[in-house]
Structures are given as C-alpha cells and as structure tokens.
Scaffold this motif. Structure first.
Motif, PDB file in Angstrom:
ATOM      1  N   VAL A 173       0.977  -1.143  -0.141  1.00 15.34           N
ATOM      2  CA  VAL A 173      -0.007   0.025   0.121  1.00 15.34           C
ATOM      3  C   VAL A 173       0.967   1.279   0.065  1.00 15.34           C
ATOM      4  O   VAL A 173       1.869   1.361   0.750  1.00 15.34           O
ATOM      5  CB  VAL A 173      -0.999  -0.023   1.087  1.00 15.34           C
ATOM      6  N   PHE A 174       0.298   2.236  -0.668  1.00  7.66           N
ATOM      7  CA  PHE A 174       1.058   3.540  -0.923  1.00  7.66           C
ATOM      8  C   PHE A 174      -0.117   4.633  -0.629  1.00  7.66           C
ATOM      9  O   PHE A 174      -1.027   4.517  -1.349  1.00  7.66           O
ATOM     10  CB  PHE A 174       1.928   3.445  -2.428  1.00  7.66           C
ATOM     11  N   LEU A 175       0.199   5.684   0.276  1.00  8.92           N
ATOM     12  CA  LEU A 175      -0.716   6.456   0.582  1.00  8.92           C
ATOM     13  C   LEU A 175       0.239   8.020   0.606  1.00  8.92           C
ATOM     14  O   LEU A 175       0.955   7.813   1.580  1.00  8.92           O
ATOM     15  CB  LEU A 175      -1.528   6.320   1.643  1.00  8.92           C
ATOM     16  N   SER A 176      -0.118   8.796  -0.178  1.00  7.18           N
ATOM     17  CA  SER A 176       0.666  10.172   0.093  1.00  7.18           C
ATOM     18  C   SER A 176      -0.574  11.348   0.376  1.00  7.18           C
ATOM     19  O   SER A 176      -1.597  11.333  -0.387  1.00  7.18           O
ATOM     20  CB  SER A 176       1.115  10.619  -1.464  1.00  7.18           C
ATOM     21  N   ASP A 177      -0.219  12.081   1.441  1.00  9.73           N
ATOM     22  CA  ASP A 177      -1.238  12.987   1.926  1.00  9.73           C
ATOM     23  C   ASP A 177      -0.423  14.287   1.709  1.00  9.73           C
ATOM     24  O   ASP A 177       0.337  14.702   2.370  1.00  9.73           O
ATOM     25  CB  ASP A 177      -1.451  12.788   3.385  1.00  9.73           C
ATOM     26  N   GLU A 182       2.126  23.013   4.070  1.00  7.83           N
ATOM     27  CA  GLU A 182       3.213  23.297   4.878  1.00  7.83           C
ATOM     28  C   GLU A 182       4.216  21.872   5.389  1.00  7.83           C
ATOM     29  O   GLU A 182       5.277  21.729   5.498  1.00  7.83           O
ATOM     30  CB  GLU A 182       3.142  23.788   6.270  1.00  7.83           C
ATOM     31  N   GLU A 183       3.432  20.724   5.013  1.00  5.58           N
ATOM     32  CA  GLU A 183       4.078  19.391   5.143  1.00  5.58           C
ATOM     33  C   GLU A 183       3.057  18.360   4.327  1.00  5.58           C
ATOM     34  O   GLU A 183       1.985  18.541   3.997  1.00  5.58           O
ATOM     35  CB  GLU A 183       3.749  19.240   6.577  1.00  5.58           C
ATOM     36  N   GLY A 184       3.962  17.371   3.975  1.00 11.06           N
ATOM     37  CA  GLY A 184       3.393  16.266   3.199  1.00 11.06           C
ATOM     38  C   GLY A 184       3.955  14.775   3.971  1.00 11.06           C
ATOM     39  O   GLY A 184       4.914  14.708   4.320  1.00 11.06           O
ATOM     40  N   VAL A 185       3.233  13.843   3.796  1.00  7.31           N
ATOM     41  CA  VAL A 185       3.213  12.679   4.433  1.00  7.31           C
ATOM     42  C   VAL A 185       3.177  11.468   3.673  1.00  7.31           C
ATOM     43  O   VAL A 185       2.173  11.473   2.648  1.00  7.31           O
ATOM     44  CB  VAL A 185       2.105  12.566   5.707  1.00  7.31           C
ATOM     45  N   ILE A 186       3.936  10.519   3.293  1.00  2.44           N
ATOM     46  CA  ILE A 186       3.870   9.529   2.538  1.00  2.44           C
ATOM     47  C   ILE A 186       3.728   8.085   3.564  1.00  2.44           C
ATOM     48  O   ILE A 186       4.767   8.269   4.512  1.00  2.44           O
ATOM     49  CB  ILE A 186       4.971   9.403   1.526  1.00  2.44           C
ATOM     50  N   TYR A 187       2.689   7.345   3.537  1.00  3.06           N
ATOM     51  CA  TYR A 187       2.640   6.138   4.260  1.00  3.06           C
ATOM     52  C   TYR A 187       2.982   4.984   3.309  1.00  3.06           C
ATOM     53  O   TYR A 187       2.443   4.988   2.206  1.00  3.06           O
ATOM     54  CB  TYR A 187       1.493   5.891   4.763  1.00  3.06           C
ATOM     55  N   THR A 188       3.613   3.983   3.553  1.00  2.75           N
ATOM     56  CA  THR A 188       3.897   2.797   2.727  1.00  2.75           C
ATOM     57  C   THR A 188       3.802   1.630   3.769  1.00  2.75           C
ATOM     58  O   THR A 188       4.181   1.678   4.902  1.00  2.75           O
ATOM     59  CB  THR A 188       5.244   2.467   2.197  1.00  2.75           C
ATOM     60  N   LEU A 209       5.987   2.214   6.901  1.00  2.00           N
ATOM     61  CA  LEU A 209       7.000   3.355   7.043  1.00  2.00           C
ATOM     62  C   LEU A 209       6.098   4.900   6.883  1.00  2.00           C
ATOM     63  O   LEU A 209       5.491   4.888   5.927  1.00  2.00           O
ATOM     64  CB  LEU A 209       8.147   3.326   6.160  1.00  2.00           C
ATOM     65  N   ALA A 210       6.408   5.706   7.583  1.00  2.00           N
ATOM     66  CA  ALA A 210       5.788   7.034   7.520  1.00  2.00           C
ATOM     67  C   ALA A 210       6.902   8.065   7.445  1.00  2.00           C
ATOM     68  O   ALA A 210       7.662   8.113   8.191  1.00  2.00           O
ATOM     69  CB  ALA A 210       4.896   7.368   8.695  1.00  2.00           C
ATOM     70  N   GLN A 211       6.743   8.832   6.247  1.00  2.00           N
ATOM     71  CA  GLN A 211       7.872  10.039   6.195  1.00  2.00           C
ATOM     72  C   GLN A 211       7.143  11.128   5.758  1.00  2.00           C
ATOM     73  O   GLN A 211       6.185  11.379   5.034  1.00  2.00           O
ATOM     74  CB  GLN A 211       8.413   9.517   4.731  1.00  2.00           C
ATOM     75  N   ARG A 212       7.581  12.092   6.833  1.00  2.00           N
ATOM     76  CA  ARG A 212       7.086  13.498   7.033  1.00  2.00           C
ATOM     77  C   ARG A 212       8.063  14.475   6.394  1.00  2.00           C
ATOM     78  O   ARG A 212       8.828  14.694   7.198  1.00  2.00           O
ATOM     79  CB  ARG A 212       6.436  13.712   8.349  1.00  2.00           C
ATOM     80  N   ALA A 221      11.358  13.634   8.378  1.00  2.28           N
ATOM     81  CA  ALA A 221      11.319  12.544   9.700  1.00  2.28           C
ATOM     82  C   ALA A 221      10.650  11.348   9.122  1.00  2.28           C
ATOM     83  O   ALA A 221       9.781  11.385   8.488  1.00  2.28           O
ATOM     84  CB  ALA A 221      10.383  13.365  10.673  1.00  2.28           C
ATOM     85  N   THR A 222      11.212  10.276   9.584  1.00  2.00           N
ATOM     86  CA  THR A 222      10.778   8.815   9.090  1.00  2.00           C
ATOM     87  C   THR A 222      10.245   8.064  10.563  1.00  2.00           C
ATOM     88  O   THR A 222      11.115   8.214  11.524  1.00  2.00           O
ATOM     89  CB  THR A 222      11.748   8.147   8.281  1.00  2.00           C
ATOM     90  N   ALA A 223       9.206   7.123  10.479  1.00  2.00           N
ATOM     91  CA  ALA A 223       9.099   6.400  11.684  1.00  2.00           C
ATOM     92  C   ALA A 223       8.663   5.105  10.960  1.00  2.00           C
ATOM     93  O   ALA A 223       7.603   5.037  10.157  1.00  2.00           O
ATOM     94  CB  ALA A 223       8.113   6.937  12.336  1.00  2.00           C
TER      95      ALA A 223
END
Length: 375
Positions: A173-177, A182-188, A209-212, A221-223
């Motif tokens: 799954v790939f989700l880009s918000d 001011e910020e973008g978040v990508i979830y995989t 993995l979440a990348q902000r 920032a990654t988590a």
C-alpha cells in the motif's frame, strides 16, 4: 369533423412518440457513455449504471418534450398538406383556426404529461439519484479498492495498492497526503485493511513506514510502525450536498412558506421561486411549441420547392423563444418578484400563433389589400 379531429390527433400522438423515442435514445446514449466510463472506472457494476440512467430519464424526457411536440406538429401538417388533406378540409369550410383544434388538444395532452414529470416524477427521481450518489461516494471500496492504479480519491491525496486478496487484504500500500501546504506525508505498508464503523472509515496499515516532510524547514522525519490507523472518512465523503435541494422536492413540498424553506435548504427565495414557476411554465411551452409548428406552415402558400422555408422559420422561431426562456431564469433567481418573466415567452408565443392563424385565415390578396389600406 370530430372523426377528422381524432384522425389528426392520432397522427400527432404517433409521430410525437416516435420523435420523443429517437431524441431520448440519442441523448441517453450520449450521456450514458460518459456515465458508464465514470461508474465502471470507480468499480461499480452494470446494474448501478442502469439504475443511474433510469433515474436520469425523467429529466432527459422533459428536455426533449417541446422539441418532439414541435417536430410532430410540423411533420403531420406538412404530410397532410402534401397529400392535399388540408386542402380538402379547407374546401369544406374548415379554416386554419378550426384545423388548429386537434393540434391544441395534442399540446394539452403533452402539457399534462410534462406536468406529471415536472411536478412529481423528476423531483422524486433526482432525490433518489442524490441518495444513491451519496451512498456510492461514501463507499470506500468503490473509491480505493482498485488494484494496480494510482487513484486520487481527494485533492492532494494519492492512493495505490498493488494487489487485493480475496479476503480483502490490501498488499503493498502507498498513501500520499499532500492536503496541507506546509507538510506532506507518505505512508507505505506491506499490507492494510479497510474498516468501516458507521460513518467513519479507517485504513489499518501493518508493517510500514511513515515519512513526513516539513517544507518550512526542509526536514524529513521517518518512523517505522507495526500497525497504524489512518482515518480516511474525509477522503470518501460525498461531494454532493446533503442539504435539501428545491430541484429534488415535489411541487407539493415547495408549497411550504419560502422563508422557512430558504432556511432549511440554504438556497435563496429567488432560486426557490424559479424552481416552482418553471415547473408550470415549461409544460405550458409544449402547447405553444405544437401550435407554432402548425401555424407557421399554414401561412405558407403552395410552392413547387416545398415548405422548407416555413419549417426553417418555425425552427428558428422556436429556438429563439427557448433561448429567451433560458436567459430569463437568472433575473428571477436574483429577484423572486420577477417570476412573471418565466411566463412571458409562452405569452408572446401565443400572440404570434394567434397572429399567424389570423393571417392564414385570410386569402393572401385580401391580406395585402388590407395592409395597403392601413398604410
């Protein structure tokens, strides 16, 4: 003469049904192609497509009724003129005004059918169509569960899943918000699940993995997470307003005091007034559409080249009057006190019909002598 009226009326109704069927079929195919592509691409079945097209038919039919009425009147009048039937009737003492009686009855019949559509069937169909659009738009499966494609369920949001298992598990799954500037978040995530709880829809991502990225500081920032819940209710909300719409209310419901109705629907009183009076004025136009087609051909004399000039003139006249009807809707929306303007095109058309029948009832030579005498 009553038998002759029935004969002419039957011809008008048969041709009206034919022209209405052809026009509805053409417009239905034209609209159905884009609707089919939209619904099928969203994962809907063919039954949903048939339901949507069926609910859109009342509005489609009301659009073609004046055109079909005009075409039937022109065709029948032209055919009876070419076969000398009108000549025989006029020779027996039936003037154009008398011959217009079955055309008037035909127009009244179409007016009654159009009234049922405008006052009851079309509002109910539009209301049901709005409900079905809400249900489909709230269905996250139809908006997100399409494997192998990058989807955009909302502005600034991109969703992708490589594979969907039979049990509903979403793989890779790939989700880009990017809804916030001011910020973008990508979830995989390796896999994910969709969970629906009443009006709330959540995407449960597992092993991801979440990348902000913060644009102000250019800091990423990654988590890593084992499981993460992402509320996607806002992504699958319906774009169609849930508020009441005057176009989706029957005429009986519009009889509610318009001040109260304006507060409930959020629409101006002018919009409500235009919707109410248009349901009366539009069916009335079907009567004058039939009479315009008949009376215009009656004023034309015999010509070896046919009556194409009269037909063209009648068509241009009908289009011009219909254009005036469309332009008069905006002033009524702005000022509800101007509602009589919606009936003005029908009134002017009726005066033109009376004038053309009066001209047709007099020999051309006598009419010209009358004009010279007035001059």
């Amino acid at each position: 003469m009553v038998r002759l009226d029935r004969y002419m009326l039957s011809q008008l109704l048969v041709l009206f049904g034919f022209f209405a069927l052809v026009l509805v079929a053409i417009l239905w195919i034209n609209r159905g192609v884009s609707l089919f592509d939209q619904l099928i691409s969203d994962g809907q079945s063919a039954l949903v497509f048939l339901e949507f097209t069926a609910l859109g038919l009342p509005k489609l039919i009301t659009t073609v009724l004046p055109i079909a009425t005009f075409a039937a009147a022109v065709y029948v009048t032209n055919r009876m003129n070419n076969e000398s039937e009108l000549t025989v009737l006029q020779a027996t003492g039936s003037g154009p005004v008398r011959l217009a009686r079955p055309v008037l009855v035909f127009g009244v019949i179409v007016f009654l059918m159009a009234s049922v559509l405008h006052h009851v069937l079309m509002p109910l169909a539009q209301q049901q169509l709005g409900h079905r659009q809400n249900e489909i738009a709230q269905n996250a499966t139809s908006r997100l569960l399409t494997e192998g494609r990058f989807l955009h369920p909302s502005e600034g949001v991109t969703f992708y899943t490589q594979q969907i298992d039979d049990d509903g598990v979403l793989r890779d799954v790939f989700l880009s918000d990017r809804r916030h500037v001011e910020e973008g978040v990508i979830y995989t995530a390796a896999h994910a699940y969709l969970i629906r709880d009443e009006d709330r829809t959540s995407l449960i991502m597992v092993d991801g993995l979440a990348q902000r990225l913060t644009t102000a500081t250019d800091r990423l920032a990654t988590a890593n997470f084992r499981d993460f819940s992402f509320d996607i209710s806002a992504l699958v909300q319906n774009d169609v307003s849930q508020r009441l719409d005057p176009d989706r209310m029957t005429t009986f419901q519009l009889l509610t005091p318009w001040d109260q109705l304006s507060r409930e629907t959020g629409r101006s009183i002018g919009t409500i007034s235009q919707s109410f009076h248009a349901r009366i004025a539009d069916p009335l136009f079907c009567i004058v559409a039939a009479l315009i087609g008949f009376s215009t051909l009656m004023i034309g004399g015999f010509s070896r080249f046919g009556v194409w000039r009269e037909v063209a003139f009648a068509f241009v006249l009908l289009v011009a009057i219909d254009g005036v009807r469309s332009t008069l809707q905006s002033p009524v929306r702005r000022d509800p006190e101007l509602w009589p303007l919606l009936y003005l095109p029908t009134f002017i058309s009726a005066l033109l019909v009376i004038a053309m029948l009066w001209i047709a009832a007099r020999p051309r030579g006598a009419f010209l002598r009358l004009l010279r005498r007035r001059a």
